[in-house]
Design a protein around this motif. Structure first.
Motif, PDB file in Angstrom:
ATOM      1  N   MET A  38      25.479  -6.128 -52.078  1.00  0.00           N
ATOM      2  CA  MET A  38      25.424  -5.287 -53.282  1.00  0.00           C
ATOM      3  C   MET A  38      24.224  -4.353 -53.156  1.00  0.00           C
ATOM      4  O   MET A  38      23.538  -4.315 -52.128  1.00  0.00           O
ATOM      5  N   SER A  39      23.951  -3.637 -54.194  1.00  0.00           N
ATOM      6  CA  SER A  39      22.813  -2.727 -54.197  1.00  0.00           C
ATOM      7  C   SER A  39      21.524  -3.512 -54.451  1.00  0.00           C
ATOM      8  O   SER A  39      21.283  -3.982 -55.569  1.00  0.00           O
ATOM      9  N   GLY A  40      20.728  -3.693 -53.397  1.00  0.00           N
ATOM     10  CA  GLY A  40      19.445  -4.372 -53.534  1.00  0.00           C
ATOM     11  C   GLY A  40      19.498  -5.883 -53.367  1.00  0.00           C
ATOM     12  O   GLY A  40      18.452  -6.528 -53.351  1.00  0.00           O
ATOM     13  N   PHE A  41      20.672  -6.467 -53.255  1.00  0.00           N
ATOM     14  CA  PHE A  41      20.777  -7.913 -53.042  1.00  0.00           C
ATOM     15  C   PHE A  41      22.146  -8.211 -52.426  1.00  0.00           C
ATOM     16  O   PHE A  41      22.964  -7.313 -52.216  1.00  0.00           O
ATOM     17  N   ALA A  42      22.391  -9.494 -52.144  1.00  0.00           N
ATOM     18  CA  ALA A  42      23.674  -9.897 -51.565  1.00  0.00           C
ATOM     19  C   ALA A  42      24.048 -11.290 -52.053  1.00  0.00           C
ATOM     20  O   ALA A  42      23.179 -12.128 -52.311  1.00  0.00           O
ATOM     21  N   PHE A  43      25.341 -11.492 -52.212  1.00  0.00           N
ATOM     22  CA  PHE A  43      25.864 -12.836 -52.457  1.00  0.00           C
ATOM     23  C   PHE A  43      26.208 -13.454 -51.103  1.00  0.00           C
ATOM     24  O   PHE A  43      26.954 -12.861 -50.315  1.00  0.00           O
ATOM     25  N   VAL A  44      25.655 -14.620 -50.835  1.00  0.00           N
ATOM     26  CA  VAL A  44      26.012 -15.373 -49.630  1.00  0.00           C
ATOM     27  C   VAL A  44      26.752 -16.624 -50.111  1.00  0.00           C
ATOM     28  O   VAL A  44      26.159 -17.522 -50.709  1.00  0.00           O
ATOM     29  N   VAL A  53      29.391 -22.912 -52.707  1.00  0.00           N
ATOM     30  CA  VAL A  53      28.128 -22.669 -53.413  1.00  0.00           C
ATOM     31  C   VAL A  53      27.775 -21.193 -53.309  1.00  0.00           C
ATOM     32  O   VAL A  53      27.748 -20.619 -52.216  1.00  0.00           O
ATOM     33  N   GLN A  54      27.502 -20.588 -54.447  1.00  0.00           N
ATOM     34  CA  GLN A  54      27.107 -19.178 -54.452  1.00  0.00           C
ATOM     35  C   GLN A  54      25.579 -19.072 -54.365  1.00  0.00           C
ATOM     36  O   GLN A  54      24.860 -19.656 -55.176  1.00  0.00           O
ATOM     37  N   ALA A  55      25.121 -18.362 -53.341  1.00  0.00           N
ATOM     38  CA  ALA A  55      23.682 -18.144 -53.163  1.00  0.00           C
ATOM     39  C   ALA A  55      23.366 -16.656 -53.330  1.00  0.00           C
ATOM     40  O   ALA A  55      24.199 -15.796 -53.031  1.00  0.00           O
ATOM     41  N   ILE A  56      22.166 -16.374 -53.811  1.00  0.00           N
ATOM     42  CA  ILE A  56      21.706 -14.992 -54.006  1.00  0.00           C
ATOM     43  C   ILE A  56      20.598 -14.692 -53.001  1.00  0.00           C
ATOM     44  O   ILE A  56      19.616 -15.430 -52.904  1.00  0.00           O
ATOM     45  N   GLU A  58      17.757 -11.972 -51.890  1.00  0.00           N
ATOM     46  CA  GLU A  58      16.964 -10.782 -52.196  1.00  0.00           C
ATOM     47  C   GLU A  58      15.878 -10.689 -51.137  1.00  0.00           C
ATOM     48  O   GLU A  58      15.177 -11.665 -50.869  1.00  0.00           O
ATOM     49  N   GLU A  59      15.752  -9.547 -50.539  1.00  0.00           N
ATOM     50  CA  GLU A  59      14.868  -9.382 -49.391  1.00  0.00           C
ATOM     51  C   GLU A  59      13.437  -9.784 -49.684  1.00  0.00           C
ATOM     52  O   GLU A  59      12.757 -10.397 -48.846  1.00  0.00           O
ATOM     53  N   ASP A  60      12.949  -9.467 -50.874  1.00  0.00           N
ATOM     54  CA  ASP A  60      11.544  -9.749 -51.187  1.00  0.00           C
ATOM     55  C   ASP A  60      11.297 -11.200 -51.604  1.00  0.00           C
ATOM     56  O   ASP A  60      10.154 -11.618 -51.771  1.00  0.00           O
ATOM     57  N   ARG A  61      12.387 -11.992 -51.746  1.00  0.00           N
ATOM     58  CA  ARG A  61      12.222 -13.380 -52.164  1.00  0.00           C
ATOM     59  C   ARG A  61      12.590 -14.377 -51.072  1.00  0.00           C
ATOM     60  O   ARG A  61      12.293 -15.558 -51.184  1.00  0.00           O
ATOM     61  N   CYS A  62      13.251 -13.915 -50.026  1.00  0.00           N
ATOM     62  CA  CYS A  62      13.672 -14.808 -48.947  1.00  0.00           C
ATOM     63  C   CYS A  62      12.872 -14.507 -47.692  1.00  0.00           C
ATOM     64  O   CYS A  62      12.734 -13.341 -47.289  1.00  0.00           O
ATOM     65  N   LYS A  63      12.353 -15.544 -47.060  1.00  0.00           N
ATOM     66  CA  LYS A  63      11.498 -15.365 -45.887  1.00  0.00           C
ATOM     67  C   LYS A  63      12.267 -14.817 -44.686  1.00  0.00           C
ATOM     68  O   LYS A  63      11.683 -14.164 -43.809  1.00  0.00           O
ATOM     69  N   THR A  64      13.549 -15.094 -44.628  1.00  0.00           N
ATOM     70  CA  THR A  64      14.352 -14.714 -43.457  1.00  0.00           C
ATOM     71  C   THR A  64      15.385 -13.664 -43.830  1.00  0.00           C
ATOM     72  O   THR A  64      16.069 -13.787 -44.847  1.00  0.00           O
ATOM     73  N   SER A  65      15.544 -12.666 -43.009  1.00  0.00           N
ATOM     74  CA  SER A  65      16.535 -11.617 -43.246  1.00  0.00           C
ATOM     75  C   SER A  65      17.938 -12.140 -42.930  1.00  0.00           C
ATOM     76  O   SER A  65      18.124 -13.009 -42.075  1.00  0.00           O
ATOM     77  N   ILE A  66      18.931 -11.569 -43.613  1.00  0.00           N
ATOM     78  CA  ILE A  66      20.318 -11.935 -43.317  1.00  0.00           C
ATOM     79  C   ILE A  66      21.021 -10.831 -42.526  1.00  0.00           C
ATOM     80  O   ILE A  66      22.252 -10.845 -42.406  1.00  0.00           O
ATOM     81  N   ASP A  67      20.257  -9.918 -41.956  1.00  0.00           N
ATOM     82  CA  ASP A  67      20.862  -8.804 -41.216  1.00  0.00           C
ATOM     83  C   ASP A  67      21.748  -9.286 -40.077  1.00  0.00           C
ATOM     84  O   ASP A  67      22.766  -8.653 -39.752  1.00  0.00           O
ATOM     85  N   GLN A  68      21.376 -10.381 -39.415  1.00  0.00           N
ATOM     86  CA  GLN A  68      22.141 -10.886 -38.275  1.00  0.00           C
ATOM     87  C   GLN A  68      23.159 -11.954 -38.683  1.00  0.00           C
ATOM     88  O   GLN A  68      23.901 -12.458 -37.834  1.00  0.00           O
ATOM     89  N   LEU A  69      23.217 -12.263 -39.978  1.00  0.00           N
ATOM     90  CA  LEU A  69      24.083 -13.335 -40.441  1.00  0.00           C
ATOM     91  C   LEU A  69      25.551 -12.909 -40.421  1.00  0.00           C
ATOM     92  O   LEU A  69      25.879 -11.778 -40.773  1.00  0.00           O
ATOM     93  N   LYS A  70      26.421 -13.811 -39.983  1.00  0.00           N
ATOM     94  CA  LYS A  70      27.854 -13.527 -39.912  1.00  0.00           C
ATOM     95  C   LYS A  70      28.647 -14.609 -40.647  1.00  0.00           C
ATOM     96  O   LYS A  70      28.201 -15.753 -40.754  1.00  0.00           O
ATOM     97  N   VAL A  71      29.803 -14.208 -41.142  1.00  0.00           N
ATOM     98  CA  VAL A  71      30.739 -15.203 -41.661  1.00  0.00           C
ATOM     99  C   VAL A  71      31.088 -16.175 -40.539  1.00  0.00           C
ATOM    100  O   VAL A  71      31.350 -15.770 -39.403  1.00  0.00           O
ATOM    101  N   GLY A  72      31.055 -17.462 -40.840  1.00  0.00           N
ATOM    102  CA  GLY A  72      31.329 -18.480 -39.832  1.00  0.00           C
ATOM    103  C   GLY A  72      30.076 -19.100 -39.251  1.00  0.00           C
ATOM    104  O   GLY A  72      30.156 -20.088 -38.511  1.00  0.00           O
TER     105      GLY A  72
END
Length: 438
Positions: A38-44, A53-56, A58-72
């Motif tokens: 989404m704009s400024g955040f993502a649902f994982v 389980v729905q997780a939220i 936010e770049e400034d609140r999570c120590k690790t980026s999800i840029d490399q994260l993939k479904v599966g």
């Protein structure tokens, strides 16, 4: 040397415990089911063996980026929960850290993240290891588990002993051509069509037995109702007065299983939009009465029921007796197995029954012959050499109580329970005339 005490166990996700302790740091190990940026955040969206389980993020609140994260991908995430009635579990997880445990080498070939896969049956079965990651597909087998658990619990409550009988046998219980033949160390052997002989044997020393195990039939029919390997729910009981004792036990068992599913599997039934049958009692008619009811409308077989007959009879039972189940008794003796006891009042018919459910036969059962000479005589009448089944006849020779039992096809039962269109949908990895993999 390392000592393993079996005390400090890896725990499964405790949703209720999480809800009771909202301030504690939560750790969840799961698979990434879906990512919605989404704009400024993502649902994982995370998938465990039971929950979504729905997780939220936010770049400034999570120590690790999800840029490399993939479904599966399989991950270990940390965070705090916050109540949200819109989330399916009533809360969402605010991600604070994320560790990738495993990354897939390829993208899913199916839309696992959708409510339903939206593909044909063959594509589903060809990609079964992926298809079963879809919550809807997975729910089928959680309901199947519920049926088995309810069946076992009821059987034990009625004094039945669970047994495990051989699946490599020297002779087929049903005979005929639909039996798989094996080369067993230069001897002929077969895959068991039924635990029938062993169930009867066990009645002599346990009185009541049940088994939940594979059954093998070399069916050459490629239909929506046939499998070559399925799970049989079997039981056999001694000291019966008639086959109606067996039918009464099955009726009580099905009622128990329906209550068990309502108590233990409601979330899966809701997901599958399944409607459990309401059972007060189950009507019973004879084979001759059944043919009269559908005269001029059903199949032309005078000795057995055709698939269209079963549909018509269930429609009649629903309309006239408000029952989705129907017992058919007293089938022609010539078309029932050699161990089925003939009716003393009319030997043309066997004390054997089928149970129909929503247009499909799910059970065959009846009273068995327990007298040695009576069993030998019937074998000879049916062209069977008693010497070839001497081990089976030994149970009669050394004494048996009056007894009977039945076998239920688990996949057929679940198919109709969930209104599925093909029995393969109720088999985790089905085996039919064309499918040996996956």
């Amino acid at each position: 040397m390392q000592s393993i005490d079996g005390v400090s166990l890896k725990r499964v996700l405790d949703i209720e415990g999480i809800k009771k302790n909202p301030d504690e740091l939560v750790i969840i190990e799961a698979c990434v089911h879906k990512i919605r940026t989404m704009s400024g955040f993502a649902f994982v969206i995370l998938r465990t063996g039971r929950y979504i389980v729905q997780a939220i993020y936010e770049e400034d609140r999570c120590k690790t980026s999800i840029d490399q994260l993939k479904v599966g991908a399989y991950v270990r995430v940390k965070g705090h929960i916050r109540e949200d009635e819109r989330a399916n579990l009533g809360f969402e997880l605010q991600l604070e850290d994320l560790e990738i445990l495993s990354m897939p080498a390829a993208d899913y070939p199916l839309n696992v993240g959708h409510k339903k896969l939206g593909c044909g049956l063959e594509a589903n079965l060809d990609n079964r290891s992926v298809a079963l990651r879809n919550p809807y597909e997975r729910a089928i087998f959680k309901v199947q588990e519920g049926v088995v658990s309810g069946f076992r619990e009821f059987m034990e409550s009625q004094g039945f002993t669970q047994v495990h009988t051989p699946k490599i046998v020297a002779a087929g219980a049903e005979g005929g051509a639909n039996i798989f033949k094996l080369d067993y160390f230069n001897q002929d052997a077969f895959l068991a069509q039924s635990p029938q002989f062993y169930k009867q044997t066990c009645v002599a020393f346990f009185d009541r037995v049940f088994e939940i195990a594979p059954v093998y039939r070399a069916e050459k029919h490629n239909t929506s109702r046939h499998l070559n390997e399925y799970i049989g729910l079997d039981f056999e009981m001694g000291y019966i007065d008639s086959m109606y004792d067996v039918m009464g036990m099955e009726t009580a068992m099905i009622k128990y299983v329906m209550n068990y599913l309502e108590s233990h599997c409601k979330e899966y039934l809701d997901l599958l939009d399944a409607k459990l049958p309401i059972i007060k009692d189950i009507p019973s008619i004879t084979f001759v009465e059944a043919l009269d009811l559908i005269k001029g409308k059903g199949g032309k077989n005078k000795y057995d029921l055709e698939p269209e007959d079963e549909v018509l009879l269930c429609e009649y039972a629903k309309e006239h007796w408000n029952s989705e189940f129907l017992f058919i008794t007293h089938f022609p003796a010539s078309k029932r197995p050699f161990y089925a006891m003939n009716d003393k009042e009319d030997s043309r018919f066997a004390l054997s029954f089928d149970l129909l459910f929503r247009g499909l036969e799910i059970t065959t059962g009846g009273q068995r012959i327990h007298d040695y000479q009576q069993q030998v005589d019937k074998m000879k009448e049916m062209g069977i050499d008693p010497e070839e089944l001497s081990h089976y006849l030994s149970i009669h020779k050394y004494g048996m109580p009056p007894h009977g039992g039945l076998g239920i096809g688990l996949e057929r039962f679940v198919m109709k329970l969930l209104d599925l269109q093909n029995v393969r949908q109720a088999s985790m990895f089905p085996r039919d005339v064309h499918r040996l993999e996956p």
